[in-house]
Design a protein around this motif. Structure first.
Motif, mmCIF file in Angstrom:
data_model
loop_
_atom_site.group_PDB
_atom_site.id
_atom_site.type_symbol
_atom_site.label_atom_id
_atom_site.label_comp_id
_atom_site.label_asym_id
_atom_site.label_seq_id
_atom_site.Cartn_x
_atom_site.Cartn_y
_atom_site.Cartn_z
ATOM 1 N N LEU A 141 0.835 -1.205 0.000
ATOM 2 C CA LEU A 141 0.000 0.000 0.000
ATOM 3 C C LEU A 141 0.870 1.256 0.000
ATOM 4 O O LEU A 141 1.886 1.325 0.690
ATOM 5 C CB LEU A 141 -0.900 0.030 1.231
ATOM 6 N N ARG A 142 0.422 2.251 -0.743
ATOM 7 C CA ARG A 142 1.068 3.548 -0.690
ATOM 8 C C ARG A 142 0.696 4.268 0.608
ATOM 9 O O ARG A 142 -0.332 3.946 1.218
ATOM 10 C CB ARG A 142 0.631 4.383 -1.896
ATOM 11 N N PRO A 143 1.504 5.234 1.052
ATOM 12 C CA PRO A 143 1.147 6.003 2.252
ATOM 13 C C PRO A 143 -0.249 6.612 2.107
ATOM 14 O O PRO A 143 -0.581 7.201 1.078
ATOM 15 C CB PRO A 143 2.225 7.090 2.291
ATOM 16 N N GLY A 144 -1.072 6.427 3.124
ATOM 17 C CA GLY A 144 -2.440 6.919 3.069
ATOM 18 C C GLY A 144 -3.401 6.002 2.347
ATOM 19 O O GLY A 144 -4.603 6.274 2.287
ATOM 20 N N GLY A 145 -2.882 4.895 1.807
ATOM 21 C CA GLY A 145 -3.740 3.936 1.115
ATOM 22 C C GLY A 145 -4.685 3.238 2.074
ATOM 23 O O GLY A 145 -4.462 3.218 3.289
ATOM 24 N N LYS A 146 -5.736 2.664 1.506
ATOM 25 C CA LYS A 146 -6.755 2.024 2.334
ATOM 26 C C LYS A 146 -6.927 0.554 1.965
ATOM 27 O O LYS A 146 -6.693 0.155 0.820
ATOM 28 C CB LYS A 146 -8.083 2.744 2.197
ATOM 29 N N ALA A 147 -7.337 -0.215 2.967
ATOM 30 C CA ALA A 147 -7.624 -1.634 2.762
ATOM 31 C C ALA A 147 -8.973 -1.960 3.378
ATOM 32 O O ALA A 147 -9.337 -1.412 4.424
ATOM 33 C CB ALA A 147 -6.539 -2.505 3.401
ATOM 34 N N PHE A 148 -9.714 -2.837 2.701
ATOM 35 C CA PHE A 148 -11.053 -3.215 3.141
ATOM 36 C C PHE A 148 -11.152 -4.734 3.163
ATOM 37 O O PHE A 148 -10.808 -5.396 2.181
ATOM 38 C CB PHE A 148 -12.114 -2.647 2.183
ATOM 39 N N PHE A 149 -11.658 -5.270 4.282
ATOM 40 C CA PHE A 149 -11.794 -6.721 4.397
ATOM 41 C C PHE A 149 -13.130 -7.095 5.027
ATOM 42 O O PHE A 149 -13.630 -6.404 5.920
ATOM 43 C CB PHE A 149 -10.637 -7.311 5.206
ATOM 44 N N PHE A 150 -13.672 -8.192 4.541
ATOM 45 C CA PHE A 150 -14.942 -8.770 4.992
ATOM 46 C C PHE A 150 -14.588 -10.124 5.576
ATOM 47 O O PHE A 150 -14.160 -11.026 4.841
ATOM 48 C CB PHE A 150 -15.865 -8.909 3.771
ATOM 49 N N GLU A 151 -14.698 -10.270 6.912
ATOM 50 C CA GLU A 151 -14.161 -11.463 7.562
ATOM 51 C C GLU A 151 -15.111 -12.023 8.619
ATOM 52 O O GLU A 151 -15.869 -11.278 9.251
ATOM 53 C CB GLU A 151 -12.825 -11.134 8.243
ATOM 54 N N PRO A 152 -15.055 -13.338 8.859
ATOM 55 C CA PRO A 152 -15.836 -13.949 9.937
ATOM 56 C C PRO A 152 -15.154 -13.772 11.286
ATOM 57 O O PRO A 152 -13.929 -13.725 11.375
ATOM 58 C CB PRO A 152 -15.884 -15.428 9.542
ATOM 59 N N LEU A 153 -15.970 -13.685 12.314
ATOM 60 C CA LEU A 153 -15.465 -13.611 13.686
ATOM 61 C C LEU A 153 -15.618 -14.963 14.385
ATOM 62 O O LEU A 153 -16.455 -15.781 13.984
ATOM 63 C CB LEU A 153 -16.212 -12.534 14.456
ATOM 64 N N VAL A 158 -22.540 -20.531 19.172
ATOM 65 C CA VAL A 158 -23.463 -21.243 18.275
ATOM 66 C C VAL A 158 -22.837 -21.409 16.894
ATOM 67 O O VAL A 158 -22.876 -22.497 16.301
ATOM 68 C CB VAL A 158 -24.811 -20.504 18.178
ATOM 69 N N ILE A 159 -22.234 -20.337 16.389
ATOM 70 C CA ILE A 159 -21.555 -20.414 15.093
ATOM 71 C C ILE A 159 -20.383 -21.378 15.173
ATOM 72 O O ILE A 159 -20.153 -22.185 14.257
ATOM 73 C CB ILE A 159 -21.088 -19.019 14.650
ATOM 74 N N ASN A 160 -19.648 -21.326 16.261
ATOM 75 C CA ASN A 160 -18.502 -22.229 16.417
ATOM 76 C C ASN A 160 -18.935 -23.691 16.511
ATOM 77 O O ASN A 160 -18.231 -24.587 16.025
ATOM 78 C CB ASN A 160 -17.686 -21.836 17.641
ATOM 79 N N HIS A 175 -8.954 -19.760 10.725
ATOM 80 C CA HIS A 175 -9.106 -19.267 12.098
ATOM 81 C C HIS A 175 -9.920 -17.973 12.067
ATOM 82 O O HIS A 175 -9.363 -16.897 11.891
ATOM 83 C CB HIS A 175 -7.737 -19.017 12.744
ATOM 84 N N PRO A 176 -11.236 -18.054 12.227
ATOM 85 C CA PRO A 176 -12.054 -16.842 12.307
ATOM 86 C C PRO A 176 -11.448 -15.858 13.307
ATOM 87 O O PRO A 176 -10.927 -16.261 14.352
ATOM 88 C CB PRO A 176 -13.416 -17.365 12.773
ATOM 89 N N LEU A 177 -11.512 -14.594 12.990
ATOM 90 C CA LEU A 177 -10.807 -13.584 13.775
ATOM 91 C C LEU A 177 -11.400 -13.404 15.169
ATOM 92 O O LEU A 177 -12.608 -13.489 15.351
ATOM 93 C CB LEU A 177 -10.823 -12.251 13.029
ATOM 94 N N GLN A 236 -19.969 -10.987 19.290
ATOM 95 C CA GLN A 236 -20.713 -12.218 19.031
ATOM 96 C C GLN A 236 -21.243 -12.266 17.600
ATOM 97 O O GLN A 236 -21.840 -13.256 17.176
ATOM 98 C CB GLN A 236 -21.880 -12.350 20.009
ATOM 99 N N ALA A 237 -21.052 -11.195 16.847
ATOM 100 C CA ALA A 237 -21.508 -11.146 15.460
ATOM 101 C C ALA A 237 -20.745 -12.160 14.614
ATOM 102 O O ALA A 237 -19.668 -12.634 14.983
ATOM 103 C CB ALA A 237 -21.323 -9.744 14.898
ATOM 104 N N TRP A 238 -21.314 -12.460 13.462
ATOM 105 C CA TRP A 238 -20.671 -13.392 12.536
ATOM 106 C C TRP A 238 -19.612 -12.691 11.681
ATOM 107 O O TRP A 238 -18.533 -13.223 11.466
ATOM 108 C CB TRP A 238 -21.736 -14.020 11.638
ATOM 109 N N ILE A 239 -19.914 -11.477 11.207
ATOM 110 C CA ILE A 239 -19.084 -10.815 10.204
ATOM 111 C C ILE A 239 -18.591 -9.466 10.720
ATOM 112 O O ILE A 239 -19.339 -8.724 11.373
ATOM 113 C CB ILE A 239 -19.895 -10.585 8.899
ATOM 114 N N VAL A 240 -17.349 -9.148 10.382
ATOM 115 C CA VAL A 240 -16.826 -7.815 10.606
ATOM 116 C C VAL A 240 -16.307 -7.263 9.290
ATOM 117 O O VAL A 240 -15.695 -7.981 8.486
ATOM 118 C CB VAL A 240 -15.694 -7.814 11.667
#
Length: 246
Positions: A141-153, A158-160, A175-177, A236-240
């Motif tokens: 990433l360049r300085p000031g660049g941004k990153a976006f991620f869609f991940e399970p927790l 219950v999900i586990n 390994h869910p985060l 406790q949410a599924w997604i972050v």
């Protein structure tokens, strides 16, 4: 040896997945987090406009191809050679010349440093060693660049329980985060904004093919708008959805 074995397991798992014709049962569960999917893509589309973009774990390339018209240029990497071949073939068949796909190790990329304004990925970080992958993302990433991620927790019991009962649906290395993982995230990024999705809306999963499914999900979203503002509950949410800034 262990590192190589892990990469081989991931490559084989995803080659088999992208070679399959039928949809995985787990993919249909995303009905419950449509609001998360929509929010993620709003962020990504806005950020990619006229930018140099890296899709980190591009799978069959359809996301990059969909963004190609608005981005300056997009590079997609994936560990699966089957997925990369599919992505390349689709881009060629559609005459899209500002996307490029390559097989690469997300934890040790062949890409140049500071080459991208934006990095995005969906369901990829939880397959990786976070320390290595985040260091690499920050590097490209360049300085000031941004990153976006869609991940399970990984905190919801219950999900586990479901995960434990369906081991064939994922690799042994996933390994869910969890909360402690975000200490590593903040080590490499100056900003880390998190949005949480998928708690009460999980009740809508059995109704996803029912006429009332959308209404059940909408009710769950209203409840989640309240519940997921509570610090002790949101994990406790599924997604972050993660919005990171270099």
């Amino acid at each position: 040896m262990t590192h190589d074995a892990r990469l081989t397991r991931e490559r084989n798992f995803h080659n088999e997945r992208f070679g399959a014709v039928e949809e995985r049962k787990e993919d249909s569960f995303y009905f419950a987090v449509k609001s998360a999917v929509d929010a993620y893509w709003r962020l990504v589309r806005a950020a990619c406009l006229e930018r140099e973009v890296l899709e980190y774990g591009c799978s069959n390339g359809m996301s990059s191809i969909g963004l190609a018209r608005s981005a300056k240029r997009i590079t997609g990497i994936d560990i699966s050679d089957v997925a990369i071949q599919q992505a390349t073939d689709t881009a060629v068949s559609r005459g899209i010349d500002n996307v490029a796909f390559q097989v690469d190790n997300a934890e040790d990329m062949k890409l140049p440093s500071a080459g991208f304004d934006v990095v995005f990925g969906s369901g990829i970080l939880h397959h990786l060693i976070l320390e290595k992958s985040l260091r690499e993302i920050r590097r490209v990433l360049r300085p000031g660049g941004k990153a976006f991620f869609f991940e399970p927790l990984g905190h919801n019991p219950v999900i586990n329980l479901y995960r434990n009962r369906t081991p064939a649906a994922r690799t042994v290395d996933e390994h869910p985060l969890v909360k402690s993982d975000f200490e590593i995230v903040r080590k490499y990024f100056s900003k880390c904004d998190l949005e949480f999705f998928g708690l009460a809306t999980l009740v809508s999963i059995p109704f996803r093919r029912h006429p009332l499914g959308t209404a059940v999900r909408a009710t769950g979203e209203q409840i989640d708008n309240l519940l997921l503002k509570i610090p002790g509950v949101r994990w406790q949410a599924w997604i972050v959805i993660m919005t990171l800034e270099a």
